[in-house]
Scaffold this active site. Structure first.
Site, PDB file in Angstrom:
ATOM      1  N   SER A 272     -84.690  84.769  52.113  1.00 54.91           N
ATOM      2  CA  SER A 272     -84.828  83.735  51.078  1.00 54.91           C
ATOM      3  C   SER A 272     -85.996  84.084  50.175  1.00 54.91           C
ATOM      4  O   SER A 272     -86.955  84.753  50.607  1.00 54.91           O
ATOM      5  CB  SER A 272     -85.104  82.371  51.732  1.00 54.91           C
ATOM      6  OG  SER A 272     -85.525  81.444  50.751  1.00 54.91           O
TER       7      SER A 272
ATOM      8  N   TYR B 149     -90.310  78.090  57.627  1.00 51.08           N
ATOM      9  CA  TYR B 149     -89.106  78.682  57.030  1.00 51.08           C
ATOM     10  C   TYR B 149     -89.482  79.971  56.289  1.00 51.08           C
ATOM     11  O   TYR B 149     -88.828  81.008  56.455  1.00 51.08           O
ATOM     12  CB  TYR B 149     -88.462  77.663  56.089  1.00 51.08           C
ATOM     13  CG  TYR B 149     -87.184  78.118  55.411  1.00 51.08           C
ATOM     14  CD1 TYR B 149     -85.984  78.207  56.117  1.00 51.08           C
ATOM     15  CD2 TYR B 149     -87.167  78.433  54.053  1.00 51.08           C
ATOM     16  CE1 TYR B 149     -84.808  78.601  55.481  1.00 51.08           C
ATOM     17  CE2 TYR B 149     -86.001  78.825  53.414  1.00 51.08           C
ATOM     18  CZ  TYR B 149     -84.816  78.908  54.130  1.00 51.08           C
ATOM     19  OH  TYR B 149     -83.663  79.297  53.502  1.00 51.08           O
TER      20      TYR B 149
HETATM   21  N1  LIG Z   1     -78.924  77.188  49.728  1.00 53.74           N
HETATM   22  C1  LIG Z   1     -80.042  77.785  49.359  1.00 53.74           C
HETATM   23  O1  LIG Z   1     -80.684  77.388  48.383  1.00 53.74           O
HETATM   24  C2  LIG Z   1     -80.532  78.990  50.130  1.00 53.74           C
HETATM   25  C3  LIG Z   1     -81.555  79.762  49.559  1.00 53.74           C
HETATM   26  C4  LIG Z   1     -82.044  80.856  50.248  1.00 53.74           C
HETATM   27  C5  LIG Z   1     -81.528  81.185  51.487  1.00 53.74           C
HETATM   28  N2  LIG Z   1     -80.538  80.427  52.016  1.00 53.74           N
HETATM   29  C6  LIG Z   1     -80.037  80.815  53.352  1.00 53.74           C
HETATM   30  O2  LIG Z   1     -78.634  80.977  53.292  1.00 53.74           O
HETATM   31  C7  LIG Z   1     -78.065  80.698  54.575  1.00 53.74           C
HETATM   32  C8  LIG Z   1     -76.900  79.732  54.414  1.00 53.74           C
HETATM   33  O3  LIG Z   1     -77.394  78.519  53.913  1.00 53.74           O
HETATM   34  P1  LIG Z   1     -76.524  77.467  53.090  1.00 53.74           P
HETATM   35  O4  LIG Z   1     -77.302  77.137  51.894  1.00 53.74           O
HETATM   36  O5  LIG Z   1     -75.123  77.929  52.955  1.00 53.74           O
HETATM   37  O6  LIG Z   1     -76.671  76.217  54.063  1.00 53.74           O
HETATM   38  P2  LIG Z   1     -75.640  75.312  54.852  1.00 53.74           P
HETATM   39  O7  LIG Z   1     -76.490  74.280  55.514  1.00 53.74           O
HETATM   40  O8  LIG Z   1     -74.550  74.850  53.950  1.00 53.74           O
HETATM   41  O9  LIG Z   1     -75.036  76.294  55.947  1.00 53.74           O
HETATM   42  C9  LIG Z   1     -75.771  76.692  57.080  1.00 53.74           C
HETATM   43  C10 LIG Z   1     -74.866  76.666  58.295  1.00 53.74           C
HETATM   44  O10 LIG Z   1     -75.623  77.094  59.431  1.00 53.74           O
HETATM   45  C11 LIG Z   1     -75.189  76.304  60.548  1.00 53.74           C
HETATM   46  N3  LIG Z   1     -76.199  76.300  61.612  1.00 53.74           N
HETATM   47  C12 LIG Z   1     -77.360  75.608  61.671  1.00 53.74           C
HETATM   48  N4  LIG Z   1     -77.968  75.846  62.845  1.00 53.74           N
HETATM   49  C13 LIG Z   1     -77.178  76.703  63.540  1.00 53.74           C
HETATM   50  C14 LIG Z   1     -77.263  77.321  64.828  1.00 53.74           C
HETATM   51  N5  LIG Z   1     -78.299  77.084  65.665  1.00 53.74           N
HETATM   52  N6  LIG Z   1     -76.260  78.145  65.213  1.00 53.74           N
HETATM   53  C15 LIG Z   1     -75.205  78.365  64.394  1.00 53.74           C
HETATM   54  N7  LIG Z   1     -75.056  77.814  63.183  1.00 53.74           N
HETATM   55  C16 LIG Z   1     -76.041  76.994  62.758  1.00 53.74           C
HETATM   56  C17 LIG Z   1     -74.969  74.910  59.958  1.00 53.74           C
HETATM   57  O11 LIG Z   1     -74.155  74.113  60.802  1.00 53.74           O
HETATM   58  C18 LIG Z   1     -74.319  75.262  58.626  1.00 53.74           C
HETATM   59  O12 LIG Z   1     -72.904  75.324  58.739  1.00 53.74           O
HETATM   60  C19 LIG Z   1     -79.213  80.163  55.433  1.00 53.74           C
HETATM   61  O13 LIG Z   1     -79.716  81.208  56.246  1.00 53.74           O
HETATM   62  C20 LIG Z   1     -80.263  79.759  54.408  1.00 53.74           C
HETATM   63  O14 LIG Z   1     -81.561  79.784  54.930  1.00 53.74           O
HETATM   64  C21 LIG Z   1     -80.032  79.327  51.373  1.00 53.74           C
END
Ligand SMILES: NC(=O)c1ccc[n+]([C@@H]2O[C@H](COP(=O)([O-])OP(=O)(O)OC[C@H]3O[C@@H](n4cnc5c(N)ncnc54)[C@H](O)[C@@H]3O)[C@@H](O)[C@H]2O)c1
Length: 253
Positions: free
Chosen positions: A143, A158
């Site tokens: 991230s 984080y």
């Molecule tokens: N959305 C953003 O702005 C953003 C920015 C930078 C990085 N990210 C990263 O992208 C990735 C996906 O995020 P997203 O935005 O699609 O979020 P999201 O919350 O829509 O999806 C994340 C998924 O991870 C699952 N999860 C949580 N804990 C878990 C566990 N212990 N075991 C298995 N699954 C688990 C959740 O149930 C969810 O389905 C993450 O790693 C997040 O940190 C997101």
């Protein structure tokens, strides 16, 4: 992109509007067999149907990435069913928007266990199988928070965990490059519409954030999934240890 005869595991693919689900769609369109996993299995059946409609083959497994046994079983079961794992996308993640002063040890551990240890568990579990085939593509979600010391919605734990993901990925790239395995990260900026920001992305907050993004909009899951799809493809085989920024220019280094 062509993913015919390729087997991919994606963690955190349950979230309907999430980055993992969109990545699964793109791999499925390329004909991949996708193993959709998540700690929350509420939407996994629908996800499997969706991937099949897109031309891929898919199954689902309920997996908590922070549980080593579940991570190992997921990989074993995949290999039992399909004979190999070509692609691992460590996408599962959580954030907590806490000040350093308020973070408890329990919350620190939770954020690290999912974002960092989960990446280690799944990666450690797939590596022997990838090594045996002399082929593998591992992609980890970092991230912008891990690079600039603080996200918009994530706390210091984080940021630290995501920076750790990048360091770990580079070490995997170095140690397992000789076995035809690449390991890269993507570092998204704010991606709208996913569950991870909860209800905190108000219109006002969005306006403030967009003011700091040269490309003038927040990212979409497709922006991230396109890059992931390229990095896990066969033609990206000379790219490893890379961290790709996907942030509209909000952080340029
Ligand atoms: N959305 C953003 O702005 C953003 C920015 C930078 C990085 N990210 C990263 O992208 C990735 C996906 O995020 P997203 O935005 O699609 O979020 P999201 O919350 O829509 O999806 C994340 C998924 O991870 C699952 N999860 C949580 N804990 C878990 C566990 N212990 N075991 C298995 N699954 C688990 C959740 O149930 C969810 O389905 C993450 O790693 C997040 O940190 C997101």
């Amino acid at each position: 992109m062509n993913f015919k005869d390729q087997v991919a595991i994606i963690t955190g693919a349950g979230s309907e509007n999430g980055i993992g689900r969109e990545t699964a769609r793109q791999l499925s369109k390329g004909g991949a067999t996708v193993v959709l996993t998540d700690i929350d299995d509420t939407h996994l059946d629908d996800a499997v149907k969706e991937m099949k409609n897109l031309g891929g083959h898919a199954i689902s497994m309920k997996v908590d990435v922070s549980n080593q046994e579940q991570a190992a079983n997921c990989v074993k079961e995949t290999v039992n069913q399909f004979g190999k794992v070509d692609i691992l996308v460590n996408n599962a993640g959580i954030s907590r928007p806490s000040s350093i002063l308020d973070i408890t040890e329990k919350e620190w551990d939770l954020v690290f266990n999912v974002n960092m240890k989960g990446v280690f568990f799944l990666t450690q579990a797939v590596l022997p199988y990838m090594k045996e085939k002399n082929y593998g593509r591992i992609l980890n979600l970092s991230s912008v928070s891990g690079k600039r010391g603080g996200g918009i919605f994530g706390g210091s734990h984080y940021s630290a965990a995501k920076a750790g993901v990048t360091g770990f990925s580079k070490a995997v790239a170095r140690e397992f490059g000789p076995y035809g395995i690449t390991c890269n990260t993507v570092a998204p900026g704010l991606i709208g519409g996913t569950e991870i920001t909860g209800d905190q992305l108000t219109d006002e907050k969005k306006k403030q954030i967009i003011a700091g993004i040269p490309l003038g909009r927040v990212g979409e899951v497709k922006d991230v999934a396109h890059s992931i799809t390229f990095l896990v493809s066969e033609p990206a085989g000379y790219i490893t240890g890379e961290e790709l920024d996907i942030n509209g220019g909000s952080h340029i280094d």
